[in-house]
Design a protein around this motif. Structure first.
Motif, mmCIF file in Angstrom:
data_model
loop_
_atom_site.group_PDB
_atom_site.id
_atom_site.type_symbol
_atom_site.label_atom_id
_atom_site.label_comp_id
_atom_site.label_asym_id
_atom_site.label_seq_id
_atom_site.Cartn_x
_atom_site.Cartn_y
_atom_site.Cartn_z
ATOM 1 N N HIS A 80 0.819 -1.202 0.000
ATOM 2 C CA HIS A 80 0.000 0.000 0.000
ATOM 3 C C HIS A 80 0.858 1.258 0.000
ATOM 4 O O HIS A 80 0.535 2.250 -0.667
ATOM 5 C CB HIS A 80 -0.918 0.023 1.228
ATOM 6 N N ARG A 140 3.768 1.616 -1.370
ATOM 7 C CA ARG A 140 4.240 1.827 -2.745
ATOM 8 C C ARG A 140 3.147 2.460 -3.595
ATOM 9 O O ARG A 140 3.404 3.394 -4.358
ATOM 10 C CB ARG A 140 4.690 0.500 -3.364
ATOM 11 N N PHE A 141 1.925 1.969 -3.454
ATOM 12 C CA PHE A 141 0.804 2.521 -4.213
ATOM 13 C C PHE A 141 0.571 3.984 -3.864
ATOM 14 O O PHE A 141 0.425 4.836 -4.752
ATOM 15 C CB PHE A 141 -0.456 1.699 -3.926
ATOM 16 N N GLN A 142 0.546 4.284 -2.579
ATOM 17 C CA GLN A 142 0.254 5.644 -2.134
ATOM 18 C C GLN A 142 1.329 6.627 -2.590
ATOM 19 O O GLN A 142 1.038 7.793 -2.879
ATOM 20 C CB GLN A 142 0.107 5.674 -0.615
ATOM 21 N N GLN A 143 2.559 6.150 -2.683
ATOM 22 C CA GLN A 143 3.673 7.011 -3.095
ATOM 23 C C GLN A 143 3.935 6.960 -4.601
ATOM 24 O O GLN A 143 4.957 7.460 -5.070
ATOM 25 C CB GLN A 143 4.935 6.616 -2.330
ATOM 26 N N ALA A 144 2.999 6.359 -5.354
ATOM 27 C CA ALA A 144 3.114 6.239 -6.812
ATOM 28 C C ALA A 144 4.387 5.499 -7.212
ATOM 29 O O ALA A 144 5.037 5.835 -8.202
ATOM 30 C CB ALA A 144 3.066 7.614 -7.461
ATOM 31 N N GLU A 145 4.747 4.471 -6.427
ATOM 32 C CA GLU A 145 5.939 3.672 -6.704
ATOM 33 C C GLU A 145 5.585 2.191 -6.876
ATOM 34 O O GLU A 145 6.388 1.303 -6.593
ATOM 35 C CB GLU A 145 6.950 3.840 -5.564
ATOM 36 N N SER A 146 4.360 1.920 -7.345
ATOM 37 C CA SER A 146 3.919 0.537 -7.511
ATOM 38 C C SER A 146 4.821 -0.211 -8.475
ATOM 39 O O SER A 146 5.262 0.330 -9.495
ATOM 40 C CB SER A 146 2.483 0.503 -8.026
ATOM 41 N N HIS A 200 3.799 -3.416 -9.455
ATOM 42 C CA HIS A 200 2.870 -4.326 -10.140
ATOM 43 C C HIS A 200 3.433 -5.751 -10.229
ATOM 44 O O HIS A 200 3.623 -6.293 -11.314
ATOM 45 C CB HIS A 200 2.536 -3.795 -11.537
ATOM 46 N N ASP A 217 -0.768 -3.142 -4.268
ATOM 47 C CA ASP A 217 0.300 -3.416 -5.233
ATOM 48 C C ASP A 217 0.615 -4.910 -5.278
ATOM 49 O O ASP A 217 1.747 -5.346 -5.060
ATOM 50 C CB ASP A 217 1.562 -2.615 -4.899
ATOM 51 N N LEU A 231 -5.865 8.438 -0.317
ATOM 52 C CA LEU A 231 -5.406 7.083 -0.654
ATOM 53 C C LEU A 231 -4.805 6.346 0.540
ATOM 54 O O LEU A 231 -4.179 5.300 0.383
ATOM 55 C CB LEU A 231 -4.379 7.106 -1.799
#
Length: 205
Positions: A20, A22-28, A30, A66, A194
């Motif tokens: 999460h 990573r997702f919140q910091q736009a560093e996903s 995938h 993520d 987010l």
């Protein structure tokens, strides 16, 4: 999340929180999103967590954490409520798939919880039953349904109520919790930033 190991509940929660973040910091990154990964899982799955959340199209669980194919066993209905089908799905994840964590995640702005807090809304009979169940759970947890502040509190409280309902309704869950093989957690996803409000380990009545 690796497929071959059996993580502890604490490790699973840490993996979810890291995904999460990573997702919140736009560093996903995938992970596990390829065709090859899906082919690896053709003979079976071993997800690390079962996530009960709302059907709301904005609550895309695999993106929020993520994660990818085979990582999460996701159960969804309007308002992430405890229903017979929900409980059966959770028990399947615990019994057949041996997940060590069940996460009940509500979200801010949930229409079902909002309707439960404003019962004057006209709904179909089926929706009335569903929303009434949510309302009764919140009322039993002490919500007074005063406008504004109670609605804000209701979104997170509902995740805790649902988690407790699942535990209270299932001998299997209670046995696994008592044996240290399972933890049931609650959380609330906050659409505006987010973020996730982690509400901790839940217990039955």
């Amino acid at each position: 999340m690796t497929q071959n190991s059996t993580p502890t509940p604490a490790q699973v929660i840490r993996e979810l929180q890291e995904g999460h973040q990573r997702f919140q910091q736009a560093e996903s990154i995938h992970p596990h999103a390829t065709e090859a990964r899906l082919h690896e899982l053709e003979q079976g799955q071993a997800p690390h967590a079962a996530v009960l959340t709302c059907s709301d199209s904005r609550v895309a669980v695999e993106l929020i954490f993520d994660s990818g194919f085979g990582d999460l066993f996701v159960i969804r209905n309007a308002g992430n409520s405890s229903t017979p089908g929900t409980l059966a799905s959770v028990e399947y994840a615990v019994e057949a798939l041996q997940v060590p964590v069940v996460l009940v995640m509500s979200h801010v702005g949930c229409g079902a919880v909002g309707a439960a807090c404003t019962p004057e809304h006209l709904l179909t009979p089926t929706l009335m039953d569903h929303v009434g169940h949510i309302r009764n759970g919140l009322k039993g947890a002490g919500l007074t349904f005063e406008p504004a502040s109670d609605l804000v509190h209701a979104y997170a409280l509902h995740a805790e109520v649902t988690a407790r309902e699942l535990i209270n309704s299932s001998v299997l869950l209670r046995e696994r919790i008592k044996g240290g093989q399972l933890e049931v957690h609650a959380a609330c996803f906050e659409l505006h930033n987010l973020g996730i409000n982690w509400l901790g380990v839940q217990h039955g009545a």
